[in-house]
Design a protein around this motif. Structure first.
Motif, PDB file in Angstrom:
ATOM      1  N   LYS A   1      18.483  69.569 -19.725  1.00 59.40           N
ATOM      2  CA  LYS A   1      18.592  68.727 -20.925  1.00 59.40           C
ATOM      3  C   LYS A   1      17.222  68.289 -21.408  1.00 59.40           C
ATOM      4  N   LEU A   2      16.337  67.889 -20.493  1.00 63.32           N
ATOM      5  CA  LEU A   2      14.998  67.440 -20.893  1.00 63.32           C
ATOM      6  C   LEU A   2      14.202  68.579 -21.509  1.00 63.32           C
ATOM      7  N   ARG A   3      14.324  69.792 -20.930  1.00 61.67           N
ATOM      8  CA  ARG A   3      13.587  70.935 -21.479  1.00 61.67           C
ATOM      9  C   ARG A   3      14.097  71.265 -22.886  1.00 61.67           C
ATOM     10  N   LEU A   4      15.405  71.192 -23.058  1.00 63.71           N
ATOM     11  CA  LEU A   4      15.986  71.459 -24.371  1.00 63.71           C
ATOM     12  C   LEU A   4      15.531  70.420 -25.390  1.00 63.71           C
ATOM     13  N   LEU A   5      15.536  69.153 -25.001  1.00 63.54           N
ATOM     14  CA  LEU A   5      15.102  68.086 -25.923  1.00 63.54           C
ATOM     15  C   LEU A   5      13.630  68.248 -26.280  1.00 63.54           C
ATOM     16  N   ASP A   6      12.817  68.649 -25.298  1.00 62.55           N
ATOM     17  CA  ASP A   6      11.391  68.884 -25.588  1.00 62.55           C
ATOM     18  C   ASP A   6      11.251  69.991 -26.634  1.00 62.55           C
ATOM     19  N   GLY A   7      12.021  71.059 -26.427  1.00 67.42           N
ATOM     20  CA  GLY A   7      11.943  72.171 -27.365  1.00 67.42           C
ATOM     21  C   GLY A   7      12.415  71.791 -28.749  1.00 67.42           C
ATOM     22  N   LEU A   8      13.543  71.086 -28.829  1.00 65.08           N
ATOM     23  CA  LEU A   8      14.057  70.671 -30.135  1.00 65.08           C
ATOM     24  C   LEU A   8      13.104  69.716 -30.834  1.00 65.08           C
ATOM     25  N   GLN A   9      12.518  68.797 -30.062  1.00 60.54           N
ATOM     26  CA  GLN A   9      11.604  67.834 -30.674  1.00 60.54           C
ATOM     27  C   GLN A   9      10.343  68.538 -31.158  1.00 60.54           C
ATOM     28  N   GLY A  10       9.912  69.561 -30.428  1.00 64.11           N
ATOM     29  CA  GLY A  10       8.745  70.308 -30.874  1.00 64.11           C
ATOM     30  C   GLY A  10       9.014  71.030 -32.182  1.00 64.11           C
ATOM     31  N   ALA A  11      10.274  71.445 -32.365  1.00 64.63           N
ATOM     32  CA  ALA A  11      10.625  72.151 -33.597  1.00 64.63           C
ATOM     33  C   ALA A  11      10.883  71.191 -34.745  1.00 64.63           C
TER      34      ALA A  11
END
Length: 829
Positions: free
Chosen positions: A390-400
């Motif tokens: 979940k944290l990795r996904l949120l990092d990726g989404l926030q980066g986008a």
């Protein structure tokens, strides 16, 4: 039944229970589906693909595990016997059921599930009829086999202006080929093997020449160049080491199992997306049986073919086609660069302009290149395995998404997800949406095995495409090289022909056709098997009659201005000077490819009659023009009602789409006008109905008041004494009459309201009938296609080429005989 209004019905919103309708055109900015095993992502994706089929959107589906084969399991009748072949017997046994009982349970479960989601059998039947469904199995004949030969052919797009794109395609193709033969740690800049093969590809493709595996092997051993960079070829990559690489490549071709890679359906993307009847195709590429290197090899070739096809399409703002990838783990990682990664990410950036959308699916959100995936506009996020996911996904989404993403809100929403619940993040929407996926129409049997694929294709009515003939003999690779590419080998066979070129009759133009076929290509073109041990004996030039004319079709009424060429190449000219031109037609020849200068060290066959007789040759020019005039016509597709016409450059299917779109536009315009007219009548009835309802309320108030007055008078008559008895009786009668009149007015208002409401229903039915008539009218109009034959005028036939051409023939000595094959083909350009 849910009204979808041309959108994808994916489920219901959690907060409101409303249907979630997703606009398919949003997928032009691509979609990513993330969720752990058991989250329901397969059901979501199958549902999305079902909706795409119903919306006439074709799809190519990459299925590494076998789950997406379930997209072919639609059973409109919901009979247990339909489900029985696909029930897992092991699972049934674990559940304490027989296969028959498990099938009955599955049919009941699916029937009830679809009823709960307001999906009837008619929608499943519509899905079954909406598209051609088929499963392709590269490297296997369990499904429809796939030929990779076309992937080595020169792309249809021009080299000039597209060098960067085509070099990237070459790099990916070479990396995949080398990975298939076991070459590790391939660096396009440092790997000698990669540099050599990439240069072979570039030389062929830049010249518009195709490669096949046999030719690639030969050119690996004997490259068509002497230098790479500033170094000579032998210093850069010695012959002995090139021979070792050629042997590796030859081992692939020699392996019996590899035959299934070169027989079958070509990677022709247009035919994989659309059927001959203009229905879309949903083509599943089943890869569960392949090794990792084989999957990487094939997916690279498939994506390269898709990208090349895409580049030939006009721009589009709506969704033209879907590319679905069921598990991208390992194909777009954040650090390493497998050959698929550049293709995937480049498609994410550029495919939108062509209306091609990607759906990328994974259960491993940690191993994704989120920077590259930032171009995806839609994210479907399901239940995740770990907090780290979940944290990795949120990092990726926030980066986008940057500051627009409320990380805390997304964190909580993802944490609360249950099975079959997803968070929809769509850049085309204002806020994220939580929803539960609908029940899919296809039976989710789980991953199917290779052994089940034949029955699955039979169920879907999938037919094997015409098999490409694979005339690719394994060539012996030894240092002697028994087949010389060109030139005369040492032999006791006496040379034929003469080095002195025969003189043509006066007034006859002379041409030289180029030698554009290698020996192996000449054997393929002739449909013959190349002998394993043969000796190339050089080229012999023979005389042929060559004539080419350009004819123009012009018809202002049909907006037709079309030019085409007719070309004939006659090798065996009748001594009487008679020609059946239809037996000698070839593809048009580029005038610039012809030479007026004789080739070096050429040998010529003797000139014999009628090639020696100008009187027999010259009249054939006018005869050819007459034949072209009599036998040529251009077909124009027309629709008189819409005043639309299309010439030979457009297929009947494309014209049908064009008039369908025009008819749809006209229908929408007329329907809008019709609805406006009816709306005015609805408004008038609405006002009348409101007026009557107000009167009804007033009548009811008056009736109530009259009743009170009547009761009051009656009370006085009964208890007020008899002093004014007669007067009171009269008053009582009056009050009673007024009450009755008020009641009658109520009934009258109620009758009037009922009548108006009936008028509203009648008007609605009238409008629906009028719209149905409009739809029927424009459907009839859209189905009317007239084929109009347009003949050219003789004055519009211009002879470009007429004369005797010297045509090269390869001569190959094998097993005591001399084989002679044309070394020129007009189809080679």
């Amino acid at each position: 039944m849910i009204e979808t209004n041309g959108k994808c019905y994916l489920g219901r919103k959690k907060l409101t229970g409303e249907p979630l309708l997703y606009d398919s055109d949003d997928l032009t900015t691509h979609g990513v589906v993330v969720g752990m095993t058991g989250s329901g992502k397969t059901g979501l994706c199958i549902g999305l693909l079902e909706e795409a089929a119903l919306l006439n959107i074709p799809a190519i589906m990459i299925d590494p595990k076998g789950d997406i084969t379930n997209a072919l399991l639609h059973f409109p009748d919901m009979l247990p016997e339909d489900f029985m072949p696909w029930v897992n017997p092991d699972q049934a046994r674990r559940d304490g059921l027989s296969v028959t009982q498990a099938a009955e349970e599955a049919a009941k479960t699916w029937r009830e599930g679809l009823q709960r989601w307001e999906i009837g059998p008619e929608r499943i039947l519509a899905l079954k009829k909406a598209a051609h469904f088929a499963v392709y199995t590269p490297g296997s004949d369990a499904g429809i086999p796939v030929s990779i030969l076309a992937s080595l052919q020169a792309p249809q797009i021009a080299w000039e202006g597209n060098q960067e794109l085509l070099r990237e395609k070459i790099s990916g193709t070479v990396t995949a080929v080398l990975g298939l033969v076991g070459v590790k740690d391939i660096d396009p800049v440092r790997s000698r093997e990669h540099i050599l093969l990439a240069n072979i590809f570039e030389r062929a493709w830049s010249a518009g020449e195709d490669l096949d595996l046999g030719e690639l092997i030969l050119q690996t051993q004997t490259p068509p160049f002497d230098q790479l960079g500033v170094m000579d070829l032998e210093t850069f990559f010695p012959e002995k080491e090139r021979f070792s690489l050629a042997m590796l490549l030859n081992n692939i071709l020699a392996a019996p199992a590899f035959q299934t890679w070169i027989d079958g359906q070509a990677l022709d993307i247009e035919s994989l997306l659309w059927g001959e009847d203009d229905r879309p195709r949903h083509s599943v590429f089943y890869l569960a049986h392949l090794s990792e290197s084989e999957r990487m090899f094939f997916i690279t070739l498939l994506y390269s073919a898709i990208e090349s096809w895409m580049r030939t399409q006009p721009g589009a703002t709506s969704l033209r086609a879907l590319v679905y990838f069921d598990e991208i783990f390992g194909y777009a990682p954040p650090v390493s660069n497998p050959p698929t990664k550049a293709l995937l990410l480049r498609m994410l950036k550029q495919a939108r302009a062509f209306g091609v959308g990607q759906i990328l699916v994974t259960q491993n959100p940690v191993d994704l290149d989120y920077k590259g995936l930032s171009n995806a506009g839609t994210w479907f996020i399901g239940k995740l395995q770990t907090e780290n996911d979940k944290l990795r996904l949120l990092d990726g989404l926030q980066g986008a998404a940057g500051s627009r993403l409320d990380r805390q809100m997304y964190d909580q929403m993802i944490a609360d997800l249950g099975k079959r619940e997803f968070l929809l993040h769509n850049v085309h929407g204002e806020t994220p949406v939580l929803f539960q996926t609908r029940w899919v129409m296809n039976y989710l049997a789980g991953p199917l095995t290779r052994a089940q694929i034949p029955a699955l294709n039979q169920l879907a009515g999938a037919k094997s495409a015409p098999v490409m003939p694979a005339d690719l003999p394994v060539l012996p690779l030894d240092e002697a090289q028994p087949i010389a590419a060109l030139g005369v080998g040492e032999s006791e066979i006496e040379p034929v022909g003469t080095q002195t070129r025969p003189t043509l009759p006066a007034g006859i133009t002379e041409y030289f056709l180029p030698n554009n076929l290698t020996i192996s290509e000449a054997f393929k073109a002739a449909g013959k098997t190349q002998p394993a041990h043969g000796m190339g004996m050089g080229l012999l030039y023979r005389p042929v009659l060559l004539v080419q004319a350009e004819l123009r079709y012009y018809e202002r009424k049909y907006d037709l201005d079309h030019a085409e060429k007719r070309t004939a190449l006659v090798a065996d000219l009748d001594p009487r000077g008679m020609v059946r031109w239809e037996d000698h037609q070839v593809e048009a020849i580029d005038f610039d490819a012809l030479s007026r200068t004789e080739p070096v060290n050429a040998r010529y066959a003797l000139l014999e009659a009628p090639f020696t007789n100008a009187g027999a040759i010259k009249p054939l020019e006018a005869d050819f023009v007459e034949w072209v005039y009599r036998r040529s016509s251009a077909t124009v597709f027309g629709n008189e009602a819409l005043k639309l016409y299309a010439g030979p450059e457009m297929s009947k299917g494309q014209f049908r789409k064009m008039i369908s779109e025009a008819a749809r536009k006209s229908l929408d315009e007329e329907a809008d006008e019709l609805k406006d007219k009816f709306q005015k009548r609805f408004e008038a009835l609405k006002k009348k109905l409101a007026h009557e309802r107000r009167e009804l309320e007033e009548d009811r108030d008056e009736h109530a008041q009259r009743r009170m007055e009547e009761f009051s008078t009656l009370f006085e008559n009964l208890f007020g004494g008899h002093a004014y008895g007669r007067r009171r009786v009269t008053s009582s009668i009056t009050k009673r009459r007024l009450t009755q009149r008020a009641k009658a007015e109520i009934e009258e208002s109620e009758d009037m309201i009922e009548e108006i409401e009936g008028d509203v229903d009648l008007l609605s039915a009238e409008m629906e009938e009028a719209i149905d008539e409009l739809e029927e009218k424009w459907a009839r109009t859209a189905s009317q296609i007239e084929e109009i034959a347009v003949r050219p005028y003789k004055k519009d036939i211009l002879v470009e080429i007429f004369g005797i051409a010297w045509m090269p023939y390869h001569r190959v000595a094998a097993e005591g005989e001399m084989i002679e094959l044309p070394g020129f083909s007009s189809s080679q350009g």
